[in-house]
Design an enzyme around this catalytic site. Sequence first.
Site, PDB file in Angstrom:
ATOM      1  N   SER A 182       0.783  -1.220  -0.030  1.00 28.49           N
ATOM      2  CA  SER A 182      -0.063  -0.071   0.025  1.00 28.49           C
ATOM      3  C   SER A 182       0.849   1.346  -0.004  1.00 28.49           C
ATOM      4  O   SER A 182       0.274   2.280  -0.401  1.00 28.49           O
ATOM      5  CB  SER A 182      -1.004   0.040   1.333  1.00 28.49           C
ATOM      6  N   HIS A 210      -5.345  -2.977  -2.628  1.00 29.56           N
ATOM      7  CA  HIS A 210      -5.035  -2.131  -3.898  1.00 29.56           C
ATOM      8  C   HIS A 210      -5.095  -3.003  -5.327  1.00 29.56           C
ATOM      9  O   HIS A 210      -4.423  -2.158  -6.209  1.00 29.56           O
ATOM     10  CB  HIS A 210      -3.712  -1.508  -3.532  1.00 29.56           C
ATOM     11  N   LYS A 240     -11.574   1.010  -1.605  1.00 30.90           N
ATOM     12  CA  LYS A 240     -10.517   1.416  -2.632  1.00 30.90           C
ATOM     13  C   LYS A 240     -11.246   1.491  -3.977  1.00 30.90           C
ATOM     14  O   LYS A 240     -12.001   2.416  -4.138  1.00 30.90           O
ATOM     15  CB  LYS A 240      -9.074   0.959  -2.478  1.00 30.90           C
TER      16      LYS A 240
HETATM   17  C1  LIG Z   1      -6.844  -0.015   3.321  1.00 25.78           C
HETATM   18  C2  LIG Z   1      -6.097  -1.376   3.370  1.00 25.78           C
HETATM   19  C3  LIG Z   1      -6.837  -2.158   4.558  1.00 25.78           C
HETATM   20  C4  LIG Z   1      -8.088  -1.743   5.165  1.00 25.78           C
HETATM   21  O1  LIG Z   1      -9.014  -2.030   4.447  1.00 25.78           O
HETATM   22  P1  LIG Z   1     -10.377  -1.016   5.193  1.00 25.78           P
HETATM   23  O2  LIG Z   1     -11.559  -1.626   4.518  1.00 25.78           O
HETATM   24  O3  LIG Z   1     -10.097   0.346   4.868  1.00 25.78           O
HETATM   25  O4  LIG Z   1     -10.496  -1.465   6.650  1.00 25.78           O
HETATM   26  C5  LIG Z   1      -6.179  -3.438   4.408  1.00 25.78           C
HETATM   27  N1  LIG Z   1      -5.042  -3.907   3.876  1.00 25.78           N
HETATM   28  C6  LIG Z   1      -4.585  -2.954   3.028  1.00 25.78           C
HETATM   29  C7  LIG Z   1      -3.560  -3.559   2.394  1.00 25.78           C
HETATM   30  C8  LIG Z   1      -5.182  -1.768   2.944  1.00 25.78           C
HETATM   31  O5  LIG Z   1      -4.226  -0.808   2.114  1.00 25.78           O
END
Ligand SMILES: *Cc1c(COP(=O)(O)O)cnc(C)c1O
Length: 385
Positions: A182, A210, A240
């Site tokens: 990320s 992602h 996302k």
């Molecule tokens: C954003 C993210 C999460 C968390 O997801 P949410 O639905 O925002 O709680 C988990 N893993 C990664 C790699 C992320 O970037």
Amino acid sequence: MSSLDDFAREKLKQLRDRSLLRTLVETTRTDDIWVVRNGRRLLSFSCNDYLNLSHHPAVKAAATAAIERYGVGAGASRLVTGNHPLFTELEARLARLKGTEAACVFGSGYLANAGIMPTLTGSADLVLIDELAHSCMMAGGKLAGGRALTFRHNDIHHLEGLLKEHRSNHRHALIATDGVFSMDGDLAPLHALADLSRQYDCWLLSDDAHGIGVLGDGRGSSFADGRKADVPLQMGTLSKAIGGYGGYLCASQPVIDLIKTRARTLVYSTGLPPASVAGAIAAIDIIEQQPDYAARPIAKARLFTRRLGLPDAVSPIVPILIGDAKAALDASQVLENAGFLVVAIRPPTVPDGTARLRVAFTALHPDAEIERLAETIRSATLTPS
Ligand SMILES: *Cc1c(COP(=O)(O)O)cnc(C)c1O
């Protein structure tokens, strides 16, 4: 004066002194790519809404219709009365997209990992996590209560060394990694990890937060190079590229059945609101129908890396390494003065000494603005060379 307030004040002071204090800034996301912060309209390169679906008319319409039909909240845990019919449809769609038998939708991605890892492993087991994997994988590994070790980032040899040393002392073993990292934007070597998992009888969990919607025709990092990686546990988020909120696990039917009866973050937490689930279904429609659109965020990121002479982007995320936390904040301010929002990322989100600008590209970023951003970064000498 209470010791509680003293504790909080002292902690805050220490963080402020190290440029590590974080505060919330009111941010109005007015449309696809623009935000208003501190009274200024800025072009955002800090949203994870890679396909700009959070503001897509069809996604909004689906969410609105779900509110009208099913109400604003689920009313209870999915195991009680919160399992409205939209869940069945979304889980079938996710399983199809990811090529698995079944899927389970959670309240968020964070909740997914905090539920999956302790359900599948316990005190007798071994969990091996990439050192740069997301915080919620570290949390899940701790909650699992067994032996949790990190391996050097994307280092298959280090991981194999750890397996040789520790695997035989444990009943089950889980290897956990982000599919797309990320804060670095690079990809995990999923094929090599799958081979090791087979060789050492481990279960492989990838976090595709992602990847879904942007890699492999939108199917995610397990499909990135056109050859499906053998990842039996594909989790991710709906927050996302999918544009809304929620988390999921795609896996085999028995694994999903076990998760649905035992994962605490599913059992003891209220089901997602109907609007979030309906929005995700509409988003998946768009991704499946328009693979060319799903390919755009990476194409935009590549335009940027080529302009700056950086290695070709492999995801929509491009880090500009700065190092010092204060310098990263200053760099972010330089870009803000030019009309761009690129939020500085500081420890503990990234390792000490690796504060950075994290530039996230979305389908609707105009090429001319990407070129202007690259030029601003170059002329402020924020990149080496
Ligand atoms: C954003 C993210 C999460 C968390 O997801 P949410 O639905 O925002 O709680 C988990 N893993 C990664 C790699 C992320 O970037």
